[in-house]
Design a protein around this motif. Structure first.
Motif, PDB file in Angstrom:
ATOM      1  N   ILE A   7      39.215  32.919  49.980  1.00  0.00           N
ATOM      2  CA  ILE A   7      40.127  34.006  50.332  1.00  0.00           C
ATOM      3  C   ILE A   7      39.370  35.077  51.108  1.00  0.00           C
ATOM      4  CG2 ILE A   7      41.632  35.823  49.438  1.00  0.00           C
ATOM      5  CD1 ILE A   7      42.002  34.035  46.920  1.00  0.00           C
ATOM      6  N   VAL A  19      43.601  35.616  43.407  1.00  0.00           N
ATOM      7  CA  VAL A  19      42.751  34.811  42.503  1.00  0.00           C
ATOM      8  C   VAL A  19      43.446  34.595  41.168  1.00  0.00           C
ATOM      9  CG1 VAL A  19      40.611  34.811  41.170  1.00  0.00           C
ATOM     10  CG2 VAL A  19      40.576  35.478  43.584  1.00  0.00           C
ATOM     11  N   VAL A  30      39.755  28.447  43.563  1.00  0.00           N
ATOM     12  CA  VAL A  30      39.227  29.493  44.442  1.00  0.00           C
ATOM     13  C   VAL A  30      37.705  29.461  44.346  1.00  0.00           C
ATOM     14  CG1 VAL A  30      39.156  31.950  44.967  1.00  0.00           C
ATOM     15  CG2 VAL A  30      41.293  30.911  44.172  1.00  0.00           C
ATOM     16  N   GLU A  33      35.246  34.490  47.876  1.00  0.00           N
ATOM     17  CA  GLU A  33      35.992  35.606  48.459  1.00  0.00           C
ATOM     18  C   GLU A  33      35.136  36.271  49.521  1.00  0.00           C
ATOM     19  OE1 GLU A  33      37.564  38.407  45.575  1.00  0.00           O
ATOM     20  OE2 GLU A  33      37.273  36.922  43.985  1.00  0.00           O
TER      21      GLU A  33
END
Length: 209
Positions: A7, A19, A30, A33
């Motif tokens: 992400i 998340v 996930v 980030e």
């Protein structure tokens, strides 16, 4: 095997919400980030990712320039844009740059989930409404001077100026210097044949940009 997802969004609250929501589904993992373009590129070099969920407007390298860079270095990865912008020209530019799909941030959580799953299997996602928006756009998509003449960074600053932001505000938001913003501002005004921000706003209103 779970879909590995990275992400990229400069808002921590948005990333945390994504998340938490996507963590509810066992077929999605996930794996990382990123809050800006440079961090994203570094993470991609060290993390295997099936799908990149990408915001278009982040500090530093962003937008279609970032999409092209990611596509050049990771050609097999699916890039799904999640943006607040739903303008047809913006969507088309992202797709032409190499995005596999495009979603607006006002979409439903289930739509987001569907899009992630679809790009990971078919490599493409576009809602019916957005596809129709592009297909029935009233006029050529390639003749907007803002799109044709300005660089990605100049377009980004153009929109922020039209939104009423000053040089210092823009510099802070994009994590660049005041001087860099002023240089881009000078260049974009010259390219559009305008004298100042007031002309810029009038131009945007006249062209419905």
């Amino acid at each position: 095997m779970a879909i590995s997802l990275l992400i990229a969004d400069d808002h921590e609250l948005v990333r945390a919400g994504l998340v938490q929501y996507l963590g509810l589904f066992p077929d999605i993992e996930v794996v990382g980030e990123a809050a800006n373009g440079d961090e994203l590129l570094e993470k991609l070099n060290n993390t295997f990712t099936d799908v990149l969920l990408l915001d278009l407007a982040m500090p530093g390298l962003s937008g279609t320039e970032l999409i092209r860079k990611v596509r050049a270095t990771h050609p097999g990865m699916c890039i799904l844009v999640l943006s607040m912008h739903n303008e047809t020209r913006v969507v088309v530019r992202a797709l032409k740059a190499g995005a596999c799909g495009y979603l607006c941030k006002d979409c439903s959580p289930l739509t987001l989930l569907e899009a992630i799953r679809k790009v990971s299997t078919t490599g493409k996602y576009l809602s019916t409404a957005m596809a129709e928006q592009i297909a029935f756009y009233p006029g050529p998509l390639e003749q907007d001077p803002v799109e044709l003449l300005l660089s990605d960074r100049e377009r980004q600053i153009y929109h922020l100026l039209v939104d009423g932001k000053n040089v210092k505000d823009i510099a802070k938001q994009l994590a660049i210097s005041d001087k860099t913003v002023s240089t881009h501002k000078f260049n974009l005004l010259n390219k559009l044949g305008l004298k100042g921000v007031a002309d810029l706003v009038r131009y945007a209103l006249q062209e419905k940009l």
